[in-house]
Design a protein around this motif. Sequence first.
Motif, PDB file in Angstrom:
ATOM      1  N   ASN A 145      -3.078  -9.193  -6.993  1.00  0.00           N
ATOM      2  CA  ASN A 145      -3.392  -8.949  -8.401  1.00  0.00           C
ATOM      3  C   ASN A 145      -4.815  -9.373  -8.757  1.00  0.00           C
ATOM      4  O   ASN A 145      -5.500  -8.710  -9.529  1.00  0.00           O
ATOM      5  N   ILE A 146      -5.267 -10.477  -8.176  1.00  0.00           N
ATOM      6  CA  ILE A 146      -6.633 -10.943  -8.438  1.00  0.00           C
ATOM      7  C   ILE A 146      -7.654  -9.927  -7.924  1.00  0.00           C
ATOM      8  O   ILE A 146      -8.691  -9.688  -8.553  1.00  0.00           O
ATOM      9  N   ASN A 147      -7.358  -9.306  -6.778  1.00  0.00           N
ATOM     10  CA  ASN A 147      -8.296  -8.353  -6.163  1.00  0.00           C
ATOM     11  C   ASN A 147      -7.987  -6.899  -6.531  1.00  0.00           C
ATOM     12  O   ASN A 147      -8.475  -5.982  -5.860  1.00  0.00           O
ATOM     13  N   ALA A 148      -7.218  -6.700  -7.589  1.00  0.00           N
ATOM     14  CA  ALA A 148      -6.804  -5.349  -7.974  1.00  0.00           C
ATOM     15  C   ALA A 148      -7.958  -4.372  -8.149  1.00  0.00           C
ATOM     16  O   ALA A 148      -7.871  -3.215  -7.716  1.00  0.00           O
ATOM     17  N   PRO A 149      -9.096  -4.753  -8.773  1.00  0.00           N
ATOM     18  CA  PRO A 149     -10.187  -3.775  -8.959  1.00  0.00           C
ATOM     19  C   PRO A 149     -10.726  -3.194  -7.651  1.00  0.00           C
ATOM     20  O   PRO A 149     -11.247  -2.089  -7.648  1.00  0.00           O
ATOM     21  N   ALA A 150     -10.589  -3.934  -6.578  1.00  0.00           N
ATOM     22  CA  ALA A 150     -11.100  -3.454  -5.288  1.00  0.00           C
ATOM     23  C   ALA A 150     -10.049  -2.697  -4.492  1.00  0.00           C
ATOM     24  O   ALA A 150     -10.319  -2.258  -3.369  1.00  0.00           O
ATOM     25  N   LEU A 151      -8.869  -2.533  -5.059  1.00  0.00           N
ATOM     26  CA  LEU A 151      -7.759  -1.892  -4.335  1.00  0.00           C
ATOM     27  C   LEU A 151      -7.203  -0.727  -5.148  1.00  0.00           C
ATOM     28  O   LEU A 151      -6.085  -0.798  -5.678  1.00  0.00           O
ATOM     29  N   PRO A 152      -7.944   0.377  -5.258  1.00  0.00           N
ATOM     30  CA  PRO A 152      -7.438   1.528  -6.015  1.00  0.00           C
ATOM     31  C   PRO A 152      -6.159   2.085  -5.396  1.00  0.00           C
ATOM     32  O   PRO A 152      -6.029   2.161  -4.174  1.00  0.00           O
ATOM     33  N   GLY A 153      -5.212   2.441  -6.226  1.00  0.00           N
ATOM     34  CA  GLY A 153      -3.946   3.007  -5.757  1.00  0.00           C
ATOM     35  C   GLY A 153      -2.934   1.986  -5.326  1.00  0.00           C
ATOM     36  O   GLY A 153      -1.787   2.328  -5.010  1.00  0.00           O
ATOM     37  N   ILE A 154      -3.333   0.702  -5.271  1.00  0.00           N
ATOM     38  CA  ILE A 154      -2.449  -0.375  -4.819  1.00  0.00           C
ATOM     39  C   ILE A 154      -1.891  -1.113  -6.033  1.00  0.00           C
ATOM     40  O   ILE A 154      -2.623  -1.443  -6.968  1.00  0.00           O
ATOM     41  N   THR A 155      -0.589  -1.384  -5.998  1.00  0.00           N
ATOM     42  CA  THR A 155       0.057  -2.148  -7.059  1.00  0.00           C
ATOM     43  C   THR A 155       1.009  -3.161  -6.443  1.00  0.00           C
ATOM     44  O   THR A 155       1.751  -2.836  -5.511  1.00  0.00           O
ATOM     45  N   ALA A 156       0.978  -4.385  -6.946  1.00  0.00           N
ATOM     46  CA  ALA A 156       1.962  -5.398  -6.554  1.00  0.00           C
ATOM     47  C   ALA A 156       3.025  -5.452  -7.632  1.00  0.00           C
ATOM     48  O   ALA A 156       2.716  -5.515  -8.819  1.00  0.00           O
ATOM     49  N   GLU A 157       4.277  -5.393  -7.232  1.00  0.00           N
ATOM     50  CA  GLU A 157       5.343  -5.355  -8.221  1.00  0.00           C
ATOM     51  C   GLU A 157       6.572  -6.110  -7.742  1.00  0.00           C
ATOM     52  O   GLU A 157       6.687  -6.464  -6.564  1.00  0.00           O
ATOM     53  N   VAL A 158       7.480  -6.329  -8.681  1.00  0.00           N
ATOM     54  CA  VAL A 158       8.732  -7.025  -8.388  1.00  0.00           C
ATOM     55  C   VAL A 158       9.861  -6.008  -8.397  1.00  0.00           C
ATOM     56  O   VAL A 158      10.041  -5.273  -9.373  1.00  0.00           O
ATOM     57  N   GLY A 159      10.594  -5.942  -7.302  1.00  0.00           N
ATOM     58  CA  GLY A 159      11.742  -5.054  -7.226  1.00  0.00           C
ATOM     59  C   GLY A 159      13.000  -5.842  -6.906  1.00  0.00           C
ATOM     60  O   GLY A 159      13.027  -7.069  -6.981  1.00  0.00           O
ATOM     61  N   LEU A 160      14.043  -5.121  -6.533  1.00  0.00           N
ATOM     62  CA  LEU A 160      15.308  -5.743  -6.154  1.00  0.00           C
ATOM     63  C   LEU A 160      15.677  -5.322  -4.744  1.00  0.00           C
ATOM     64  O   LEU A 160      15.430  -4.184  -4.343  1.00  0.00           O
ATOM     65  N   SER A 161      16.263  -6.245  -4.015  1.00  0.00           N
ATOM     66  CA  SER A 161      16.724  -5.950  -2.666  1.00  0.00           C
ATOM     67  C   SER A 161      18.156  -6.444  -2.519  1.00  0.00           C
ATOM     68  O   SER A 161      18.564  -7.410  -3.153  1.00  0.00           O
ATOM     69  N   ARG A 162      18.906  -5.773  -1.641  1.00  0.00           N
ATOM     70  CA  ARG A 162      20.321  -6.104  -1.460  1.00  0.00           C
ATOM     71  C   ARG A 162      20.481  -7.379  -0.635  1.00  0.00           C
ATOM     72  O   ARG A 162      19.721  -7.638   0.306  1.00  0.00           O
ATOM     73  N   VAL A 163      21.484  -8.156  -0.993  1.00  0.00           N
ATOM     74  CA  VAL A 163      21.836  -9.344  -0.227  1.00  0.00           C
ATOM     75  C   VAL A 163      23.357  -9.475  -0.216  1.00  0.00           C
ATOM     76  O   VAL A 163      24.029  -9.127  -1.192  1.00  0.00           O
ATOM     77  N   TYR A 164      23.887  -9.933   0.901  1.00  0.00           N
ATOM     78  CA  TYR A 164      25.337 -10.082   1.074  1.00  0.00           C
ATOM     79  C   TYR A 164      25.654 -11.571   1.197  1.00  0.00           C
ATOM     80  O   TYR A 164      25.520 -12.158   2.285  1.00  0.00           O
ATOM     81  N   PRO A 165      26.055 -12.195   0.079  1.00  0.00           N
ATOM     82  CA  PRO A 165      26.240 -13.656   0.060  1.00  0.00           C
ATOM     83  C   PRO A 165      27.243 -14.175   1.082  1.00  0.00           C
ATOM     84  O   PRO A 165      27.106 -15.296   1.561  1.00  0.00           O
TER      85      PRO A 165
END
Length: 648
Positions: A145-165
Amino acid sequence: MKKPAKDGGRSTRKMSRRAMLMGGVQMSVVAALAIRLQSMQVEQADQFRLLAEENRINIRLIPPARGLVFDRNGKAIADNEQNYRVVMVREDAGDVDEVLAKLLTIVDIPEDTIAKAKEDIFKRSPFVQVTIADRLSWEDMAKININAPALPGITAEVGLSRVYPWGAELGHVTGYVGPVSDYDLSKIDDQDPLLQIPKFQIGKTGVENKMEHTLRGSAGTKRIEVNAIGRVMRELDRQQGVSGQDVQLTIDADLQSYVQARLDGESAGAVVIDLEDGDLRAIASAPTFDPNLFVRGISVKDWTDLNENKYRPLAAKAVQGAYPPGSTFKMVTALAALEEGVIGVDETVYCPGYTDVYGTRFHCWKRGGHGNINLHESLKQSCDCYYYEISQRVGIDKMAEMARRFGLGIKHDLPVSAVVAGLAPDKEWKARVRGEDWRIGDTVNASIGQGYVLSSPLQLAIMTARLATGRAIEPRLIRAIDGVETASGSGAPLGVNENLLRRIRASMGAVMNHSRGTAYRARIVTPEYQMAGKTGTSQVRRITADERARGVTSNADLPWERRDHALFVNFAPVENPRFAVAVVVEHGGGGSTAAAPIGRDITLQALYGGTPPLTAYPSNVRGRIADQQERISEKLASITPRAKGDRA
């Protein structure tokens, strides 16, 4: 030489005409441009404003939250957890290689991960968002995120992933999810745009696969503003998708864990079914596997270990395994003969230890024979010759028909992978599949659950449930979807004579509770919890006449894969049945020694809703049972509260 004045006037007039002509052309062009500009700026302004807006605003899909899966008591057995990831949109990135090179100077991503991401980037449409890497740390997210201006087309995001407790405890039931592949797309006719997103996870096996459309949900969208080089400036708005529906199973995760622990060390399958509504309280196969291994992409070593294990941990033996049912099939043969009236309940058959059928000798398990024996004694002592005789009277077609009434030879509709139909063979089947006539020897073999007859632990549990209740109980695995309960599997009456069923149940009770019963040593001594059952042993090899003459080789002296399968079915309590249980131990040897004790322990655990008192067991085994209970308790305690689905 000076031109005459007349010639100069003509030249001037000619130039003037040309100038006027050129001026007229220019004026025409200017007028046309003015008209076009007016049209574009006034009449077509809205259209071009929209085009300009589309050039600076991109629309992205938002994957929905996958529905959760719970056990019957509300414990999560398939959950979602936060997943930090970095994604790229090719049309916004420009030079993909240059941007990825810059990304690698900021965060450490394995080369093979980058290579696979590049493959996906150029395989997909330029506007499709491709996951470069996931399960990143919070520090990596901050760096991106800090280096976002130098990384066109790149996005850091939060998603969900499956887990089997619960991990391996429910691996064969829940199955697992994994990234959608080209192979998946070739198999399914699904136009959902979510499936075009690389690394989007779909159900691969088990409930995850069979309930995919219920659990998946539908995509949302977000509109983002980008600058001239494709850098995301801001999110303008978003429309949330619809999360997948939550699914509640009939499985009791605590009981399931106990059954898995009790089967530990065996290659086996076991099923527990509730006799009130057909609810499957446990479906266990051993060895098992941890579905979490597959979510992140299983390693070559883990895959090799699972795939090359001779005990087949990836096979859901409880529903997928098809075994000769052995003597657990004898109740079906008996009911077919009794219903047809070819033998009475008290009529006896003489057992000298063998039966000759057209020159072929079929042996009873007891070499010296049982003498004169009736229905009750034939089940209690598991005499084979009794069934050799009555099967010839009733015939295979009636036996197969009765088997199907009790749930054998039928593929039951369950949302798990690879449910087998088993086989209740008849004359038509052999002619159609084998191209051969049915022979009387085939009938004799089938009478004791050998030959062509095949069944799974699930089917044997259903057969036992129907024997115990007289109803066509159907197994139910999905208890509710988003809180709406599904139809009960309690079933309508089978239409089998109740008096005959009572005689069969009484004989199964004697198997467990009479000193000459084949499973007497595996009985429950608590009077109100006593059970009825039947042992079975199915051969996987042919015993030759020479071997019989010198003495049949003990299972203990044979290689594991040549030993008999051990089977056991039961219901309890005898007087007011609540549960039916079926156990198959692959190459376990004798049903009374290998499978019956497991069935008894599982039944007690279900009846007591936890660890039963030692007084429920015969006094001579209580010391061993105490040690066993301690080992299992330690194993179950090793599962952390989080792993037990606690969602504080």
